[in-house]
Design a protein around this motif. Structure first.
Motif, PDB file in Angstrom:
ATOM      1  N   ILE B   7       5.800  -6.941  -1.296  1.00 52.38           N
ATOM      2  CA  ILE B   7       4.612  -6.863  -1.396  1.00 52.38           C
ATOM      3  C   ILE B   7       3.811  -8.005  -1.024  1.00 52.38           C
ATOM      4  CG2 ILE B   7       2.454  -5.922  -2.608  1.00 52.38           C
ATOM      5  CD1 ILE B   7       4.712  -3.760  -2.222  1.00 52.38           C
ATOM      6  N   SER B   8       4.230  -9.134  -1.432  1.00 54.41           N
ATOM      7  CA  SER B   8       3.648 -10.429  -1.324  1.00 54.41           C
ATOM      8  C   SER B   8       4.552 -11.459  -1.269  1.00 54.41           C
ATOM      9  CB  SER B   8       2.898 -10.558  -2.734  1.00 54.41           C
ATOM     10  OG  SER B   8       2.344 -12.198  -3.107  1.00 54.41           O
ATOM     11  N   THR B  83      -5.437  12.154  -2.846  1.00 54.85           N
ATOM     12  CA  THR B  83      -5.558  10.661  -3.485  1.00 54.85           C
ATOM     13  C   THR B  83      -4.260   9.897  -2.819  1.00 54.85           C
ATOM     14  OG1 THR B  83      -4.048  11.136  -5.361  1.00 54.85           O
ATOM     15  CG2 THR B  83      -6.452  11.306  -5.604  1.00 54.85           C
ATOM     16  N   PHE B  84      -4.495   8.480  -2.737  1.00 55.93           N
ATOM     17  CA  PHE B  84      -3.518   7.757  -2.069  1.00 55.93           C
ATOM     18  C   PHE B  84      -2.335   8.020  -2.930  1.00 55.93           C
ATOM     19  CE2 PHE B  84      -1.433   3.294  -2.372  1.00 55.93           C
ATOM     20  CZ  PHE B  84      -0.979   3.368  -1.361  1.00 55.93           C
ATOM     21  N   SER B 103      -6.374  -0.814   4.630  1.00 54.02           N
ATOM     22  CA  SER B 103      -7.512  -1.751   4.369  1.00 54.02           C
ATOM     23  C   SER B 103      -7.877  -1.957   2.949  1.00 54.02           C
ATOM     24  CB  SER B 103      -8.572  -0.898   5.003  1.00 54.02           C
ATOM     25  OG  SER B 103      -8.828   0.193   4.331  1.00 54.02           O
ATOM     26  N   LEU B 104      -7.386  -1.104   2.185  1.00 49.28           N
ATOM     27  CA  LEU B 104      -7.580  -1.531   0.801  1.00 49.28           C
ATOM     28  C   LEU B 104      -6.608  -2.539   0.142  1.00 49.28           C
ATOM     29  CD1 LEU B 104      -8.626   1.946  -0.892  1.00 49.28           C
ATOM     30  CD2 LEU B 104     -10.342  -0.165  -0.141  1.00 49.28           C
ATOM     31  N   GLU B 105      -7.304  -3.536  -0.712  1.00 49.34           N
ATOM     32  CA  GLU B 105      -6.333  -4.573  -1.158  1.00 49.34           C
ATOM     33  C   GLU B 105      -5.628  -4.098  -2.269  1.00 49.34           C
ATOM     34  OE1 GLU B 105      -8.930  -8.306  -0.912  1.00 49.34           O
ATOM     35  OE2 GLU B 105      -9.386  -7.562   1.055  1.00 49.34           O
ATOM     36  N   GLY B 106      -4.304  -4.379  -2.332  1.00 46.44           N
ATOM     37  CA  GLY B 106      -3.517  -3.991  -3.602  1.00 46.44           C
ATOM     38  C   GLY B 106      -2.882  -2.694  -3.515  1.00 46.44           C
ATOM     39  N   ALA B 107      -3.203  -1.841  -2.404  1.00 47.67           N
ATOM     40  CA  ALA B 107      -2.720  -0.654  -2.228  1.00 47.67           C
ATOM     41  C   ALA B 107      -1.202  -0.442  -2.226  1.00 47.67           C
ATOM     42  CB  ALA B 107      -3.246   0.389  -0.887  1.00 47.67           C
ATOM     43  N   ARG B 109       1.024  -2.911  -3.461  1.00 49.85           N
ATOM     44  CA  ARG B 109       1.530  -3.128  -4.793  1.00 49.85           C
ATOM     45  C   ARG B 109       1.312  -1.773  -5.748  1.00 49.85           C
ATOM     46  NH1 ARG B 109       4.468  -7.001  -6.607  1.00 49.85           N
ATOM     47  NH2 ARG B 109       2.861  -8.501  -5.609  1.00 49.85           N
ATOM     48  N   TYR B 110       0.199  -1.025  -5.709  1.00 45.67           N
ATOM     49  CA  TYR B 110       0.048   0.047  -6.356  1.00 45.67           C
ATOM     50  C   TYR B 110       1.011   1.205  -5.903  1.00 45.67           C
ATOM     51  CZ  TYR B 110      -2.018   4.381  -8.190  1.00 45.67           C
ATOM     52  OH  TYR B 110      -2.347   5.584  -8.894  1.00 45.67           O
ATOM     53  N   GLU B 113       4.457   0.785  -7.601  1.00 45.90           N
ATOM     54  CA  GLU B 113       4.712   0.876  -9.001  1.00 45.90           C
ATOM     55  C   GLU B 113       5.277   2.394  -9.140  1.00 45.90           C
ATOM     56  OE1 GLU B 113       1.634  -2.021 -10.800  1.00 45.90           O
ATOM     57  OE2 GLU B 113       1.114  -0.117 -10.706  1.00 45.90           O
ATOM     58  N   ALA B 126      -7.611  -8.316   3.379  1.00 44.83           N
ATOM     59  CA  ALA B 126      -7.383  -9.768   3.396  1.00 44.83           C
ATOM     60  C   ALA B 126      -6.455 -10.335   2.673  1.00 44.83           C
ATOM     61  CB  ALA B 126      -8.952 -10.269   3.278  1.00 44.83           C
ATOM     62  N   ASN B 127      -5.705  -9.534   1.804  1.00 38.10           N
ATOM     63  CA  ASN B 127      -4.850 -10.057   0.867  1.00 38.10           C
ATOM     64  C   ASN B 127      -3.337 -10.736   1.364  1.00 38.10           C
ATOM     65  OD1 ASN B 127      -3.803 -10.559  -1.592  1.00 38.10           O
ATOM     66  ND2 ASN B 127      -2.889  -8.586  -1.858  1.00 38.10           N
ATOM     67  N   GLN B 128      -2.214  -9.746   1.710  1.00 37.92           N
ATOM     68  CA  GLN B 128      -1.006 -10.089   1.876  1.00 37.92           C
ATOM     69  C   GLN B 128      -0.459  -9.714   3.174  1.00 37.92           C
ATOM     70  OE1 GLN B 128       1.343 -12.376   0.638  1.00 37.92           O
ATOM     71  NE2 GLN B 128      -0.020 -12.996  -1.010  1.00 37.92           N
TER      72      GLN B 128
END
Lengths: 153, 303
Positions: B7-8, B83-84, B103-107, B109-110, B113, B126-128
């Motif tokens: 993810i990162s 939902t995603f 486009s959503l940051e953290g999608a 990573r979520y 899980e 704009a995250n990773q």
């Protein structure tokens, strides 16, 4: 009224919780996030702008017959890291401890980043908690943004 | 099959970054290796991106995997309001791995899980964008013969450019020296310079490309976007300061290479393309091998 009487006033609940050493400006935030403004069941006393040797000016909350859950203490720690939670039974302080910053908080803080998935989808928020120059910083476990301006749900 | 997501860039240790660079070199020698014959990989581009998607899909195909997915979420159940969470839950039953851009940051990573299969982040807002960072790392290793003690000049939008942030984090394992060249309003955010301070890594901040370029092993160019400027007059004034020209390259190290995550929009003059220091188009080819390395490493078919 003597100084001793004032002290007695703080302790004068039979059973319950006294949250002391709250920074004066954090009082109303704590009332709101703990839902004390919606609580019509417990007898409560709020003291604002009281003199404090440690903080200069402090606030205090006394709640009769109610004890705090660890999750509630975590919330308080984020807003009022100087606070001390006293548990009172039978007019005696049976437990007294400073709130501790949790390493991680889940659920009750909103991410400040409008592009974070937690602001668009039903996702429980999560942050790791850091401290820098006495300021609390939260890092979102999803979008990874770090912020000091956080909003508690 | 193992289940490991990416993810990162900070999910990877120094050893793993090195291992992926080694595997990329292996796949450059063996660009068609059917290690994933019969496997299915989902390529889910909730936000369109031609370059990254084709590079990933080329990597999957070269490994012999079958590819399912979409390049645009408008014709999927997402547009019906699913939902995603549900979309990923369902699709993770159809495949052995999910590569996604959102486009959503953290999608991503979520998704990692609860997904049954590994998730590979192909960019979240704009995250990773870890595969870009790993291909940058591979390009540096390949052109310089090493990752240790690299002198790297980063130019342009250092504030919003996620590629420079991730590359900074990845290189931090290898004792680099940084020169940051940007206008004041687009300078490297404090959280990254603090990170370098904590590690004792040295960096210099500059407002224009100067003779420091002659010390650099790598010049990493990024795009300065007009919309990042609060003052349009400031943009007009600054936009040419960060344009690389042949005249600036006369005294650089013979081994110096210019990298750019692409697309470029004028920050490198076209004349530089023929310069032996230009490497940004080779860099894209390295992207395919790096992505083959990432996929096979995460699925455990190459350790």
């Amino acid at each position: 009224m003597t100084a001793n009487d004032k002290y007695m006033e703080v302790r004068a609940i039979e059973n319950g919780t006294v949250i002391d050493h709250i920074p004066a400006d954090a009082l109303f935030k704590i009332i709101r996030i703990m839902g004390l403004d919606q609580d019509s069941e417990h007898r409560m006393t709020f003291g604002a702008n009281l003199e404090s040797k440690r903080l200069g000016c402090k606030a205090i909350i006394k709640i009769n017959d109610r004890y705090l859950e660890p999750a509630e203490i975590n919330k308080i720690a984020l807003i009022a890291p100087t606070a001390v939670v006293n548990t009172i039974r039978n007019f005696e302080v049976v437990e007294k401890h400073a709130v501790e910053l949790p390493q991680e908080v889940r659920g009750f803080v909103k991410c400040a980043n409008p592009a974070c998935i937690t602001n668009h989808q039903p996702v429980e928020t999560g942050f790791s908690v850091m401290e820098e120059d006495g300021k609390i910083l939260l890092r979102c476990r999803y979008c990874e943004k770090i912020t000091s301006r956080f909003e508690i749900k | 099959m193992s289940k490991r997501s990416l993810i990162s860039i900070t999910d990877l240790t120094k050893e793993e970054i090195l291992r992926i660079a080694e595997l990329a070199a292996y796949f450059e020698e063996h660009p068609y290796e059917p290690l994933l014959q019969g496997r299915v990989i989902a390529s889910l581009f909730f936000e369109p991106s031609t370059r990254t998607r084709l590079s990933f899909e080329s990597a999957m195909n070269r490994l012999g995997a079958r590819v399912i997915g979409f390049s645009d979420a408008t014709n999927t159940s997402v547009s019906k309001g699913e939902t995603f969470h549900d979309t990923i839950q369902v699709i993770s039953n159809y495949c052995d791995m999910i590569v996604m851009r959102h486009s959503l940051e953290g999608a991503p990573r979520y998704a990692s899980e609860f997904s049954k299969v590994p998730i590979v982040n192909a960019g979240d807002g704009a995250n990773q964008h870890p595969s870009q960072t790993l291909l940058d790392i591979y390009s540096i290793k390949k052109t310089q013969g090493r990752l240790d003690n690299i002198n790297i000049m980063m130019v342009g939008d250092l504030k919003y450019g996620r590629t420079v942030h991730s590359l900074l984090q990845a290189l931090s394992h290898f004792n680099p020296t940084f020169t940051f060249v940007s206008p004041e309003e687009l300078q490297m955010p404090r959280e990254y310079t603090m990170f370098l301070d904590q590690l004792g890594i040295s960096y210099t901040v500059k407002r224009e490309i100067d003779e420091a370029i002659n010390e650099a092993d790598i010049v990493y160019m990024t795009r300065v976007q007009k919309e990042r400027y609060s003052d349009p007059m400031e943009y007009e004034r600054m936009k040419n300061v960060y344009v690389l020209k042949n005249s600036m390259l006369e005294n650089v190290k013979p081994t110096m290479k210019i990298l750019h995550p692409l697309p470029r929009v004028g920050e490198i003059e076209q004349e530089v393309d023929a310069n032996p220091h230009a490497y940004y188009f080779n860099q894209t080819e390295n992207g395919v091998y790096t992505r083959m390395a990432i996929i096979s490493y995460l699925l455990g078919v190459k350790k």
